[in-house]
Design a protein around this motif. Sequence first.
Motif, mmCIF file in Angstrom:
data_model
loop_
_atom_site.group_PDB
_atom_site.id
_atom_site.type_symbol
_atom_site.label_atom_id
_atom_site.label_comp_id
_atom_site.label_asym_id
_atom_site.label_seq_id
_atom_site.Cartn_x
_atom_site.Cartn_y
_atom_site.Cartn_z
ATOM 1 N N LEU A 245 17.699 -9.131 -12.618
ATOM 2 C CA LEU A 245 17.790 -7.885 -13.371
ATOM 3 C C LEU A 245 18.435 -6.793 -12.531
ATOM 4 C CD1 LEU A 245 17.116 -6.233 -15.902
ATOM 5 C CD2 LEU A 245 14.856 -5.793 -14.917
ATOM 6 N N LEU A 249 21.967 -4.428 -13.042
ATOM 7 C CA LEU A 249 21.897 -2.972 -13.189
ATOM 8 C C LEU A 249 22.403 -2.207 -11.972
ATOM 9 C CD1 LEU A 249 18.369 -2.724 -14.865
ATOM 10 C CD2 LEU A 249 20.595 -2.553 -15.994
ATOM 11 N N ASP A 259 12.766 1.991 -13.200
ATOM 12 C CA ASP A 259 11.943 1.906 -14.409
ATOM 13 C C ASP A 259 12.006 0.505 -15.023
ATOM 14 O OD1 ASP A 259 11.226 4.515 -14.107
ATOM 15 O OD2 ASP A 259 12.524 5.308 -15.679
ATOM 16 N N SER A 260 13.179 -0.104 -14.985
ATOM 17 C CA SER A 260 13.338 -1.450 -15.548
ATOM 18 C C SER A 260 12.556 -2.485 -14.748
ATOM 19 C CB SER A 260 14.825 -1.826 -15.600
ATOM 20 O OG SER A 260 15.539 -0.965 -16.456
ATOM 21 N N THR A 263 8.959 -2.131 -15.687
ATOM 22 C CA THR A 263 8.731 -2.776 -16.984
ATOM 23 C C THR A 263 8.679 -4.287 -16.823
ATOM 24 O OG1 THR A 263 9.810 -0.989 -18.194
ATOM 25 C CG2 THR A 263 9.671 -3.114 -19.302
ATOM 26 N N LEU A 322 16.178 -0.680 -23.702
ATOM 27 C CA LEU A 322 16.337 -1.406 -22.444
ATOM 28 C C LEU A 322 15.040 -2.105 -22.065
ATOM 29 C CD1 LEU A 322 17.883 -2.250 -19.958
ATOM 30 C CD2 LEU A 322 17.409 -0.008 -18.939
ATOM 31 N N ASP A 323 13.927 -1.406 -22.219
ATOM 32 C CA ASP A 323 12.626 -2.023 -21.934
ATOM 33 C C ASP A 323 12.424 -3.269 -22.803
ATOM 34 O OD1 ASP A 323 11.632 -0.171 -20.006
ATOM 35 O OD2 ASP A 323 11.299 1.253 -21.610
ATOM 36 N N VAL A 326 14.370 -6.089 -21.513
ATOM 37 C CA VAL A 326 13.715 -6.602 -20.299
ATOM 38 C C VAL A 326 12.502 -7.461 -20.677
ATOM 39 C CG1 VAL A 326 12.415 -5.947 -18.235
ATOM 40 C CG2 VAL A 326 14.527 -4.739 -18.824
ATOM 41 N N ILE A 340 21.414 -6.370 -21.912
ATOM 42 C CA ILE A 340 20.867 -5.516 -20.856
ATOM 43 C C ILE A 340 21.820 -4.359 -20.569
ATOM 44 C CG2 ILE A 340 20.322 -5.402 -18.390
ATOM 45 C CD1 ILE A 340 18.092 -6.685 -19.910
ATOM 46 N N ALA A 344 21.260 -0.429 -21.233
ATOM 47 C CA ALA A 344 21.252 0.432 -20.044
ATOM 48 C C ALA A 344 22.266 1.565 -20.183
ATOM 49 C CB ALA A 344 21.555 -0.394 -18.796
#
Length: 565
Positions: A245, A249, A259-260, A263, A322-323, A326, A340, A344
């Motif tokens: 991930l 990003l 934050d991702s 999560t 986005l959450d 994820v 993703i 994002a």
Amino acid sequence: MSLSVVEEEVRRFLSDPSPEVLCIKGKWGVGKTFGWRTFLRKARDDQKLALDRYAYVSLFGLNSYEELRYALFERTVSGKDIGEDPTPSTLKSVIKDRDIWRKFKPVAEAAARIFNMNSVTDALAKGATLFVREQLVCLDDLERAGEGLRTREIMGLASLLKEERKCKVVLLLNDEEHNDKDEFDAQLEKVADVTLTFAPTAIEAANIALDHSAPFADMIRPRIEQLGITNIRVIRKIERLADRLGNLLTDYDHAIVNDSIATLVLASWSVQQPKLAPSVDIMRRYNTLAMAIKSDEETVDPELKRFKEIISDYPFNYANDLDKAVIDGAEAGYFVEAEIKKAATEVEAFLKANTRNSALSQAWEKLYHGSLATEDDEFLDAVHAGAIKDAAFVTPVNLNSAIYILRVCGREQQALEVLSAYMEAHKDELPEFFDLSPHFLGEGDVEEILVEAFANARANYVDPRDPFEVLKHMGEKRGWDRRDAMLMAKQSVDDFESMFEALEGDQIRNSIEILQSLGRSQQEGSEEVEKSTTEALRRIAVKSSLRARKVARFGVTLDEENYGE
């Protein structure tokens, strides 16, 4: 038992040549095997091993005493190979070191002739444990041994290795999951000299499992500790997913990555340990702001209350797109790169336009949560003004919270003004935008005027697409989306009759079958689709007997007297 105590006792065990049986117990996934190997390799590198040969055998899949005995011989390694997986070369090295082949070959050849064994290797397998002596032995996964390998045989071998072969034996097991726990405990008490419980804290588990040099380890560690995750396997899975991930990003704002990852840790825990963690369904639809204005008495769902307690100080307020992408990745075990990055990019644009310094956010954070001296009117005016100003960016849940607080405080007109500003800002959105189900845990959580406004927006949406082309496309892709379903629900029986008769070749079966599938679904408008489709086919069927035969394959049949109506 603290990890330091376990490590100290294992270090003593490895440095002492005296024959001994050590048992290390622990729940599934807490890292017994991983921890043991870590301690073993450290002792090897520090030259603190009392014995220079070692065999690791997992009993998982072994179904006989003979298989276990030969596995001990086959998996023995020595010197620098201790703690690593055995290979054909390590086996040759052990045989050479002990001069086994020269001593055993004449006996093996004789046994092969007498007992009609297929080869000398078979004979070697039968007597292999004769050469397992004065070495370190690890028997893992005792609770997962095959039905043909009994507890008494395993413990008997451990005792034999200690008493007659002068070995040091370590047993790794999850005693809570053993099929014959009473017998197992009785035998273990007789055989084990020392029994340790491997139960690391979240901090210790993170220290064991995480690669401290990994690029996202510093983001993962505090989240694992905060949630109290102690399962090593879960942490390792989180680490692998976080690496993937994070790499997806890398071109985005650090806050988005952080934050991702937070999560992901929460979602992976939910997926991997659903009995301990809150469900991903609640995670998808939870909203801190919506929960903040409800008392515990109003929150009747016990799972929701538990989730609220778990994430009270966790950096997760609600699931944005986005959450959700994820969370989907945590469930699937992989991420769809396009989804993703698309989500994002949208989040990044939103943050630039509407940060935590937005008017609505500031009203809640500073005037509501951040002060006990704020006058009611000051706060309510700020909510009203902020919701209107942020109408283009505010989420449905935060919109609902603004409407709720204004309404319950007697400001009905301002609540309507906030809703009107929001609907105007989103007047060009597609109908799926106005679906509230992904945002709320239940209908009772949503303000009635918001439900009505969203329902009207969906119902009044004018789809510019050609229904016939959409129907053909549905047949080609063997599926539909929400917009397709809504468009089909608006078609009349006459429309379907005309479209069905315009279909050609494979389009006929593919399109009508997928339309019937839509009619049987629980999709919004499915009931209307089913009725109109059936009636349109019936109309075609009554035109002639041959058409009736063609339509019959779709489950629509007529009595003979109805032909040609």
